[in-house]
Enzyme design. Structure first.
Site, mmCIF file in Angstrom:
data_model
loop_
_atom_site.group_PDB
_atom_site.id
_atom_site.type_symbol
_atom_site.label_atom_id
_atom_site.label_comp_id
_atom_site.label_asym_id
_atom_site.label_seq_id
_atom_site.Cartn_x
_atom_site.Cartn_y
_atom_site.Cartn_z
ATOM 1 C CG HIS A 36 -1.077 6.438 4.472
ATOM 2 N ND1 HIS A 36 -2.392 6.396 4.245
ATOM 3 C CD2 HIS A 36 -0.797 7.212 5.458
ATOM 4 C CE1 HIS A 36 -2.867 7.248 5.249
ATOM 5 N NE2 HIS A 36 -1.907 7.831 6.240
ATOM 6 C CB SER A 74 4.869 5.345 4.320
ATOM 7 O OG SER A 74 5.142 6.479 5.216
ATOM 8 C CG ASN A 79 -1.914 1.221 1.303
ATOM 9 O OD1 ASN A 79 -2.436 1.722 0.477
ATOM 10 N ND2 ASN A 79 -1.786 1.809 2.482
#
Ligand code: GAR
Length: 211
Positions: A106, A133, A104
């Site tokens: 973010h 991140s 992911n």
């Protein structure tokens, strides 16, 4: 050839950056959105990528949606699942299914500011730096072993939009680089930590003026 399945909810600019990076040894097998009108789906379809809109509102429960989503993903035999602006809380069964092979991005320097409105929260706290991140996905929202981070300054006159735009340009560099490292087999998790790409990426994009 490794198969990548990318999940989006909206415009999909990070998805586009990953597709455009044409990562050696990998192909984007499918782009799936939880909103059938997600703009990124049309962009991917125009490039011959398999797309699917799976409307989460049509499902009675989070579990039922995640089961359908997993079936749709698994139809493409994914080596890696990439969350690129996929704005859904995932069930623990779903995150466990893709443990160690789901990333992911973010838009904050995790573990600061998980969740929504990250840029405004960073401005409100008087943060002098912000960033983004890439992390492996675990059951906890916006948590999990951090793969790479990039840092930008927060300027005095920043709005949430201007800061988001500055961070987004870094996201478009950082995410393809992290995916490339995963595909190359360079991202091992040991003791809950990832070695390798993070320090390099953060150093290269650090533009914070010294006091
Ligand atoms: C990106 O800024 C991404 O970091 C963020 O949503 C945006 C999606 O933009 N993701 C999250 O906030 C996840 N918690 P995009 O659709 O243009 O890639």
């Amino acid at each position: 050839m490794k198969n990548i399945v990318i999940l989006i909810s909206g415009r999909g600019s990070n998805m586009q950056a990953i597709v455009d990076a044409a990562i050696p040894g990998a192909r984007v097998a499918a782009v799936i959105a939880n909103r059938p009108d997600a703009a990124g789906l049309a962009w991917a379809a125009e490039r011959g990528i398999a797309v699917l809109g799976l409307d989460h509102k049509q499902y009675a429960s989070r579990e039922a949606f995640d089961d359908s989503l997993a079936a749709a993903i698994d139809a493409h035999a994914p080596d890696l699942v990439v969350l690129a602006g996929f704005m859904r809380i995932l069930t623990p069964a779903f995150t466990a299914r893709y443990e160690g092979r789901m990333l992911n991005i973010h838009p904050s320097l995790l573990p600061s500011f998980p969740g929504l409105h990250t840029h405004q929260r960073a401005i409100d706290m008087g943060c002098k730096v912000a960033g983004c991140s890439v992390h492996f996905v675990t059951a906890e929202l916006d948590h999990g072993p951090i793969v790479a981070q990039a840092v930008v300054p927060v300027l005095d006159d920043d709005t949430a939009d201007s800061l988001a735009a500055r961070v987004l340009t870094q996201e478009h560099q950082l995410y393809p680089a992290a995916v490339r490292r995963f595909v190359a087999g360079e991202l091992g998790i040991r003791d809950g930590r990832v070695g390798g790409v993070g320090a390099t990426a953060a150093t290269q994009s650090l533009q914070v003026p010294a006091l």
